[in-house]
Design an enzyme around this catalytic site. Structure first.
Site: not given
Ligand code: GDP
Ligand code: IMO
Ligand code: MG
Length: 433
Positions: A13-14, A16, A18, A40-41, A130, A227, A417
């Site tokens: 959830d860094e 990625k 975006k 979940g991106h 998950t 991840q 960002s």
């Molecule tokens: P991913 O799994 O690495 O693609 O990240 P996620 O989508 O799960 O979580 C990142 C969240 O941060 C999303 O809701 C994005 O819309 C949001 N986001 C991305 N960049 C920024 C930022 O610079 N600032 C803020 N406040 N939100 C951001």
């Molecule tokens: P994105 O791509 C954050 C975590 C789960 C759990 C562990 C194992 O959005 O960054 P799994 O269902 O893969 O066997 O769960 O990994 N996990 C994530 N945490 N972002 C994800 O994906 C994740 N995908 C799995 O919460 O701790």
């Molecule tokens: Mg995510």
């Protein structure tokens, strides 16, 4: 020609999604090489929010080819539901989605197996997955005997026979462990999956061969890690990890393209740290500061809605993950969330209970669970930075903070960002430190 890997350097959830979306300006193909619908991106384009799970983020860009590589595990009903959702948002997949015939398939018994293992463990041992069937499917892949690949969905007699044998085994094990448990019917599952296969037929192909001609043909390819590197099955906080090589190490095995073809390795980090699910997290803030970060960063899981655990940036952990993922540059995300903190802390080392220092991320979970972070405190900034578009217009303390992260991780920051929108991304000129 330029090929790029985008990979998370923390626990997922860094943001990625975006960066993958932004880099589609200069890439024409996006490849997922590991994981599955556990990802979940999020991509926000104007008033539209796209949530990608199993499908490469490039799908939201018309004309970009999307590849689901052999290292991904696929639950066909979830894939089709995601496709339908994206189609209703205007995405057209014809001729541009390529799904590997070598990718392993998630079946209903995988979901049941995961339910059993998560519910039978005590809460302290629960991995907090998950529950998308990821672990059990990879287990069957590595175990070989029960793994079924996408290509097999197109051979009805073979599939029926295989599912019959697999279910004889699974029903026996699940029946003995899960109460209540209704035995699963191999023919019914086979018929259901043959239906999914018909819809997926136009997209399933030998993606390793497709990728070979794409690379040789000089396409600009972006590999989208799911991840994060600290969830990697080998280099992460085992066993609190996912079941694939979610660092950049998974790229070669999961896509069929060797690392020598990649030019840039973009490591994505948040300006702080989050984690969903169980496992050690040395800089976790289980207090009002953590809650403030969670509220400001809207830190709730995209896939499961769970509140994310929040803490300060951990440079020891990111040094390790940047190394194993070979990061050549960093993008630092969600810096806007830290506006208004008087002091911002960065963990630069770990102290063991005996007082000695550890500056490397330990393999042993017990050791990691016992360390105390050593913090370096930096002055924060009070300004709202969400509207800043030039590096030099950021407050000095903002720039110092980013510079400090780069020094600590020993990788240059090329992008920051300050909001979820495409436009809220600022390039960091080379030589800024
Ligand atoms: P991913 O799994 O690495 O693609 O990240 P996620 O989508 O799960 O979580 C990142 C969240 O941060 C999303 O809701 C994005 O819309 C949001 N986001 C991305 N960049 C920024 C930022 O610079 N600032 C803020 N406040 N939100 C951001
Ligand atoms: P994105 O791509 C954050 C975590 C789960 C759990 C562990 C194992 O959005 O960054 P799994 O269902 O893969 O066997 O769960 O990994 N996990 C994530 N945490 N972002 C994800 O994906 C994740 N995908 C799995 O919460 O701790
Ligand atoms: Mg995510």
């Amino acid at each position: 020609m330029s090929n790029t890997c985008v990979v998370g350097l923390q626990w997922g959830d860094e943001a990625k999604g975006k960066i993958v979306d932004l880099l589609c300006d200069v890439h024409d193909t996006v490849v997922r090489y590991q994981g599955g619908a556990n990802a979940g991106h999020t991509v926000i384009v104007g008033d539209k929010t796209y949530k990608l799970s199993l499908i490469p983020t490039g799908a939201v860009r018309p004309g970009v080819d999307c590849v689901i590589g052999n290292g991904v595990v696929i639950h066909p009903p979830m894939l089709l539901a995601e496709m339908d959702r994206l189609i209703s948002q205007g995405v057209d997949f014809s001729g541009r989605l390529h799904i590997s015939d070598r990718a392993h398939v998630i079946f209903p018994y995988h979901l049941e197996e995961e339910r059993w293992s998560e519910e039978s463990n005590s809460s302290s041992e629960r991995l907090g997955t998950t529950r998308r069937g990821i672990g059990p499917c990879y287990k069957d892949k590595v175990g070989r005997v029960h793994g079924i690949r996408m290509g097999e969905l197109f051979r009805p007699d073979h599939l029926r026979e295989r599912l019959g044998r697999v279910l004889e085994f699974k029903n026996r094990i699940l029946g003995a462990t899960l109460k209540p448990f209704e035995p699963m019917n191999a023919d019914a599952i086979c018929d259901e999956y043959l239906g999914y296969a018909e819809r997926l037929r136009p997209y399933v192909t030998d993606t390793a061969a497709w990728m070979a001609s794409a690379v040789k043909g000089g396409r600009n390819i972006l590999f989208e890690g799911a991840q994060g590197s600290l969830l990697d099955i080998d280099y992460g906080t085992f066993p609190y990890v996912t079941s694939s090589n979610s660092s950049a190490a998974g790229l070669g095995t999961g896509s069929g393209v060797h690392a020598r073809h990649i030019d840039n390795w973009v490591g994505i980090v948040k300006a702080y740290t989050t984690r969903v699910g169980g496992g050690p997290f040395p800089t976790e803030l289980d207090n009002e500061i953590g809650q403030r970060i969670r509220d400001r960063g809207r830190e709730y899981g995209t896939v499961t809605g769970r509140p994310r655990r929040c803490g300060w940036f951990d440079a020891v952990a990111v040094r390790h993950s940047a190394w194993v993922s070979g990061a050549t540059e960093l993008s630092v995300m969600l810096l806007d969330v830290l506006s208004g903190f008087e002091t911002i802390r960065v963990c630069t080392g770990y102290r063991r209970p005996d007082g000695t220092l550890l500056d490397w991320f330990p393999a042993c979970l017990e050791e990691l669970g016992q360390v105390t972070p050593v913090y370096h405190d930096l002055p924060g900034w009070s300004e709202d930075v969400t509207g800043v578009r030039n590096w030099n217009d950021f407050p000095a303390n903002f720039r110092n903070y980013v510079r400090f992260l780069a020094e600590q991780v020993d990788v240059p920051v090329r992008r920051v960002s300050v909001g979820p929108e495409r436009t809220q991304t600022v390039a960091v000129p080379a030589g800024s430190w």
